[in-house]
Enzyme design. Structure first.
Site, PDB file in Angstrom:
ATOM      1  N   ARG A   1     -10.608 -86.303  26.719  1.00 43.72           N
ATOM      2  CA  ARG A   1     -11.548 -86.666  25.660  1.00 43.72           C
ATOM      3  C   ARG A   1     -12.406 -87.871  26.025  1.00 43.72           C
ATOM      4  O   ARG A   1     -13.608 -87.898  25.765  1.00 43.72           O
ATOM      5  CB  ARG A   1     -10.781 -86.940  24.364  1.00 43.72           C
ATOM      6  CG  ARG A   1     -10.036 -85.726  23.824  1.00 43.72           C
ATOM      7  CD  ARG A   1      -9.116 -86.060  22.673  1.00 43.72           C
ATOM      8  NE  ARG A   1      -9.862 -86.566  21.536  1.00 43.72           N
ATOM      9  CZ  ARG A   1      -9.909 -87.831  21.168  1.00 43.72           C
ATOM     10  NH1 ARG A   1      -9.246 -88.745  21.883  1.00 43.72           N
ATOM     11  NH2 ARG A   1     -10.592 -88.210  20.111  1.00 43.72           N
ATOM     12  N   ILE A   2     -11.783 -88.887  26.630  1.00 40.78           N
ATOM     13  CA  ILE A   2     -12.529 -90.105  26.960  1.00 40.78           C
ATOM     14  C   ILE A   2     -13.291 -89.953  28.267  1.00 40.78           C
ATOM     15  O   ILE A   2     -14.471 -90.287  28.365  1.00 40.78           O
ATOM     16  CB  ILE A   2     -11.577 -91.311  27.013  1.00 40.78           C
ATOM     17  CG1 ILE A   2     -10.963 -91.551  25.634  1.00 40.78           C
ATOM     18  CG2 ILE A   2     -12.305 -92.553  27.507  1.00 40.78           C
ATOM     19  CD1 ILE A   2      -9.879 -92.614  25.614  1.00 40.78           C
TER      20      ILE A   2
ATOM     21  N   VAL B   1      -6.728 -91.939  32.714  1.00 45.47           N
ATOM     22  CA  VAL B   1      -5.465 -91.203  32.687  1.00 45.47           C
ATOM     23  C   VAL B   1      -4.411 -92.077  32.022  1.00 45.47           C
ATOM     24  O   VAL B   1      -4.528 -93.308  32.013  1.00 45.47           O
ATOM     25  CB  VAL B   1      -5.008 -90.811  34.112  1.00 45.47           C
ATOM     26  CG1 VAL B   1      -5.950 -89.783  34.721  1.00 45.47           C
ATOM     27  CG2 VAL B   1      -4.910 -92.045  35.015  1.00 45.47           C
ATOM     28  N   PRO B   2      -3.370 -91.472  31.460  1.00 49.18           N
ATOM     29  CA  PRO B   2      -2.296 -92.272  30.847  1.00 49.18           C
ATOM     30  C   PRO B   2      -1.417 -92.902  31.909  1.00 49.18           C
ATOM     31  O   PRO B   2      -1.429 -92.481  33.079  1.00 49.18           O
ATOM     32  CB  PRO B   2      -1.524 -91.239  30.026  1.00 49.18           C
ATOM     33  CG  PRO B   2      -1.740 -89.946  30.761  1.00 49.18           C
ATOM     34  CD  PRO B   2      -3.153 -90.029  31.292  1.00 49.18           C
TER      35      PRO B   2
ATOM     36  N   ALA C   1      -8.016 -97.983  30.923  1.00 48.98           N
ATOM     37  CA  ALA C   1      -6.862 -97.161  30.564  1.00 48.98           C
ATOM     38  C   ALA C   1      -5.610 -98.019  30.373  1.00 48.98           C
ATOM     39  O   ALA C   1      -5.366 -98.536  29.281  1.00 48.98           O
ATOM     40  CB  ALA C   1      -6.642 -96.083  31.629  1.00 48.98           C
ATOM     41  N   ARG C   2      -4.838 -98.190  31.428  1.00 43.52           N
ATOM     42  CA  ARG C   2      -3.639 -99.016  31.392  1.00 43.52           C
ATOM     43  C   ARG C   2      -3.577 -99.868  32.654  1.00 43.52           C
ATOM     44  O   ARG C   2      -3.866 -99.403  33.755  1.00 43.52           O
ATOM     45  CB  ARG C   2      -2.369 -98.160  31.295  1.00 43.52           C
ATOM     46  CG  ARG C   2      -2.106 -97.581  29.907  1.00 43.52           C
ATOM     47  CD  ARG C   2      -1.748 -98.685  28.924  1.00 43.52           C
ATOM     48  NE  ARG C   2      -1.358 -98.204  27.618  1.00 43.52           N
ATOM     49  CZ  ARG C   2      -2.183 -98.002  26.601  1.00 43.52           C
ATOM     50  NH1 ARG C   2      -3.479 -98.221  26.774  1.00 43.52           N
ATOM     51  NH2 ARG C   2      -1.744 -97.579  25.438  1.00 43.52           N
TER      52      ARG C   2
ATOM     53  N   ASP D   1     -10.553-103.817  31.623  1.00 44.12           N
ATOM     54  CA  ASP D   1     -10.233-104.095  30.221  1.00 44.12           C
ATOM     55  C   ASP D   1      -8.728-104.138  30.013  1.00 44.12           C
ATOM     56  O   ASP D   1      -8.266-104.358  28.899  1.00 44.12           O
ATOM     57  CB  ASP D   1     -10.852-103.030  29.311  1.00 44.12           C
ATOM     58  CG  ASP D   1     -10.703-103.369  27.838  1.00 44.12           C
ATOM     59  OD1 ASP D   1     -11.092-104.489  27.451  1.00 44.12           O
ATOM     60  OD2 ASP D   1     -10.171-102.531  27.080  1.00 44.12           O
TER      61      ASP D   1
ATOM     62  N   GLU E   1      -0.120-107.481  30.549  1.00 41.34           N
ATOM     63  CA  GLU E   1      -0.922-108.026  29.460  1.00 41.34           C
ATOM     64  C   GLU E   1      -0.142-108.112  28.144  1.00 41.34           C
ATOM     65  O   GLU E   1      -0.407-108.990  27.322  1.00 41.34           O
ATOM     66  CB  GLU E   1      -2.189-107.204  29.258  1.00 41.34           C
ATOM     67  CG  GLU E   1      -1.965-105.771  28.836  1.00 41.34           C
ATOM     68  CD  GLU E   1      -3.268-104.985  28.746  1.00 41.34           C
ATOM     69  OE1 GLU E   1      -4.334-105.532  29.075  1.00 41.34           O
ATOM     70  OE2 GLU E   1      -3.200-103.803  28.344  1.00 41.34           O
TER      71      GLU E   1
ATOM     72  N   HIS F   1      -8.461-105.939  26.595  1.00 42.05           N
ATOM     73  CA  HIS F   1      -8.070-104.638  26.029  1.00 42.05           C
ATOM     74  C   HIS F   1      -8.799-104.371  24.711  1.00 42.05           C
ATOM     75  O   HIS F   1      -8.176-104.093  23.679  1.00 42.05           O
ATOM     76  CB  HIS F   1      -6.554-104.577  25.815  1.00 42.05           C
ATOM     77  CG  HIS F   1      -6.008-103.180  25.919  1.00 42.05           C
ATOM     78  ND1 HIS F   1      -4.995-102.835  26.773  1.00 42.05           N
ATOM     79  CD2 HIS F   1      -6.351-102.036  25.272  1.00 42.05           C
ATOM     80  CE1 HIS F   1      -4.720-101.545  26.654  1.00 42.05           C
ATOM     81  NE2 HIS F   1      -5.539-101.032  25.746  1.00 42.05           N
TER      82      HIS F   1
END
Length: 322
Positions: free
Chosen positions: A152-153, A202-203, A230-231, A255, A260, A288
């Protein structure tokens, strides 16, 4: 039914109140995140919405205490559930939901902005770098943008780049038919080798943890830019720092940064990794906030409350992850 919502953003309170009135469900908002000091507030409630704290990765006591208060579901107010200890959640019989469906344009547009800022060396401009070579930009139509993950993103980013005249290649577990004819899919190695900018979508999983490691950076196109909305742990920060030192990477717009979560309460700039990264003129770090729009904040709150209510009433939710 009574729900308690930890880590509630005051900007979402109007949406939460409207949901409460519309559904006839009492909702108590707690600005502070769930922790060992305030977990007693859960007593007497039927369900809980919360953002996963760093402690929930390893503290079995949190899961045991919630179970003791009769809580049987965890409605996570985010897409990522990498902070969840699945073993403890399963051990104490929790149904876990997340919020995968909030506004994809919130992160997608921020990532697109970050791609453009990386290409135009805005970090160096903002830091008033002495070496003008660090401020010379590239135009989108002259580069190849690599998108890792076209869900989606990622598809919003790919759409935006192509609409602005840029060329996109992508690497993803599944091809997105909506991008057919406009995006060329490649494997991860070719994404690294051919991209002038790579945007991560991606996750964080066991497979993607430190996916951008020393080996990956050594295969990236020299002078390329990395964008991560993402992460943080998808990128091995030590490897990124080494690539920046070697001049292999031409810049980064981040981001999210490893560790974090530990510094959310005390100040994100206190993260030693952030301090090390931001000393480079071509690196920009934000705390973030890619998702942080009013629409997204409202949609996250409403979806999390819907998930909690559905699980309590039916034992099911379309957003069930465990």
């Amino acid at each position: 039914m009574r729900l308690i919502y930890f880590g509630a953003n005051p900007l979402a309170y109007p949406a939460i109140r409207q949901w409460s009135q519309r559904n006839g469900v009492e909702v108590t908002c707690v600005r502070e995140g769930l922790n060992a000091g305030n977990i007693g507030m859960v007593e007497g409630y039927d369900g809980i919405c919360l953002y996963l704290s760093d402690a929930m990765r390893s503290d079995e006591g949190i899961y045991r205490t919630l179970h003791g208060y009769g809580i049987r579901q965890l409605s996570i107010t985010a897409t990522g559930v990498d902070g969840l200890n699945r073993q403890y959640a399963q051990q104490y019989g929790f149904h876990v939901t997340n919020v995968p469906g909030y506004s994809p344009t919130s992160v997608g547009h921020f990532a697109l902005m970050s791609v453009l800022m990386g290409l135009r060396c805005i970090a160096a401009v903002e830091k008033d770098a002495l070496d003008s070579r660090t401020m010379i930009g590239r135009e989108l139509s002259d580069v190849t943008v690599g998108v890792l993950g076209t869900g989606r993103i990622g598809s919003v980013v790919a759409d935006g780049v192509t609409a602005l005249g840029g060329h996109v290649i992508a690497c993803s577990a599944r091809t997105n038919p909506l991008l057919e004819g406009r995006v060329r899919y490649v494997d991860f190695d070719r994404l690294l080798e051919q991209s002038d900018v790579i945007s991560i979508h991606v996750p964080l999983t066991e497979e993607t943890y430190h996916k951008f490691d020393f080996g990956a950076f050594s295969r990236m196109k020299e002078g390329s830019c990395l964008v991560n909305t993402a992460r943080g742990a998808i990128v091995d920060t030590e490897a990124l720092l080494a690539a920046l030192d070697a001049g292999r990477v031409g810049g980064a717009v981040l981001d999210c940064v490893e560790d974090e979560e530990r510094y959310m309460a005390t100040g994100w700039k206190n993260n030693p990794l952030v301090r090390r990264l931001t000393r480079y003129p071509n690196v920009m770090v934000t705390p973030h906030v890619a998702y942080y729009t009013q629409r997204a904040v409202d949609e996250i709150a409403v979806a999390a409350l819907d998930n909690a209510k559905n699980v309590i009433e039916t034992g099911r939710s379309v957003d069930m992850v465990l």
